[in-house]
Design an enzyme around this catalytic site. Structure first.
Site, short mmCIF file in Angstrom:
data_model
loop_
_atom_site.label_atom_id
_atom_site.label_comp_id
_atom_site.label_asym_id
_atom_site.label_seq_id
_atom_site.Cartn_x
_atom_site.Cartn_y
_atom_site.Cartn_z
CG HIS A 187 109.30 -2.89 23.76
ND1 HIS A 187 109.34 -2.44 22.46
CD2 HIS A 187 110.33 -3.75 23.90
CE1 HIS A 187 110.37 -3.02 21.85
NE2 HIS A 187 110.99 -3.82 22.70
CD GLU A 203 114.73 -3.19 24.59
OE1 GLU A 203 115.17 -4.31 24.36
OE2 GLU A 203 113.60 -2.82 24.24
P1 PGA Z 1 116.08 -6.87 19.01
O1 PGA Z 1 114.85 -6.40 19.94
O2 PGA Z 1 116.91 -7.80 19.85
O3 PGA Z 1 115.42 -7.58 17.86
O4 PGA Z 1 116.82 -5.65 18.61
C1 PGA Z 1 115.02 -6.07 21.28
C2 PGA Z 1 113.73 -5.57 21.86
O5 PGA Z 1 112.98 -4.90 21.17
O6 PGA Z 1 113.41 -5.83 23.03
#
Ligand code: PGA
Length: 245
Positions: A89, A159
């Site tokens: 992540h 992401e």
């Molecule tokens: P968010 O986070 O939905 O608050 O943008 C997503 C993540 O970090 O997995």
């Protein structure tokens, strides 16, 4: 394929009682949506309390035992019945996790039969470059040296870092393009048979207003939801909208 929605609670909530309340209130209303595979990713300490739900860890260590103060092994997670582990992540990478470390964690998780959710994403939106080299490198290095057969348990979460947590999601069109580039890269690296089975999710400011559009227009296999997963009403609406697509 069922859509996969993972609730990444990050370092929330503050107590086990709240964690149980949150998961229960979501599950009560969301369990009827069988077209969605719903997974909770709470902090490690709440995993035992939430054993009756499908669970993901937010991280994992690559060794199975030894003098590693503060780390949690794949074996320990499996002993609790945890199915998934989020790996790489961007919030962990920001704390110093390198591509090499991500590769070791991925190898350990997949090797033990956990489903590994590998997160990739670029720090800034610069779409004049079709496939950000940083994303390609994150994919390549994470996957290197791992037996191909193990990738049946791989999940990719795209992401874009700039879209996380700020309420400024990427556009479905750009996410669609990125998902195609990611799938093409996976095809190149792993071949058709394996790559076709790897779900690609999107994460980054997903909420009950945009979830449906992402899954539909960006043709994704699911979502990794941070902030909105802490609000049961909002989160159940996300699950519902995706389930009813
Ligand atoms: P968010 O986070 O939905 O608050 O943008 C997503 C993540 O970090 O997995």
């Amino acid at each position: 394929m069922k859509k996969l929605i993972i609730a990444n609670w990050k370092m929330n909530p503050a107590s086990g009682a709240e964690a149980l309340r949150l998961a229960t209130s979501v599950w009560k209303r969301a369990k009827k949506f069988r077209k969605v595979d719903l997974v909770f990713a709470p902090p490690f300490v709440f995993l035992p309390i939430l054993k009756k739900f499908k669970l993901s860890a937010q991280d994992v260590f690559w060794e199975n035992k030894g003098a590693y103060t503060g780390e949690i092994s794949v074996k320990e997670l499996k002993s609790l019945g945890v199915h998934y582990a989020i790996i790489g992540h961007s919030e962990r990478r920001a704390l110093g996790e390198t591509n090499e470390v991500v590769n070791k964690k991925l190898k350990a998780a997949l090797g033990a039969g956990l489903r590994a959710v590998l997160c990739v994403g670029e720090p800034e939106k610069k779409r004049e470059i079709a496939f950000p080299p940083i994303v390609r490198e994150e994919l390549r290095s994470a996957i290197s040296g791992i037996k191909k057969a193990l990738f049946k348990n791989l999940v990719i979460a795209y992401e874009p870092i700039w879209a996380i947590g700020g309420g400024r999601a990427d556009s479905p069109k750009d996410v669609y393009e990125m998902s195609l580039l990611i799938r093409r890269e996976l095809l190149r690296m792993l071949g058709k048979k394996i790559s076709a089975r790897i779900p690609v999710l999107y994460g980054g400011s997903v909420d009950d207003k945009n979830a449906e559009i992402f899954v539909k227009e960006a043709s994704l296999d699911g979502l990794l939801v941070g902030g909105a997963s802490l609000n049961p009403k909002k989160f159940v609406r996300i699950v519902e909208k995706v389930a009813l697509l």
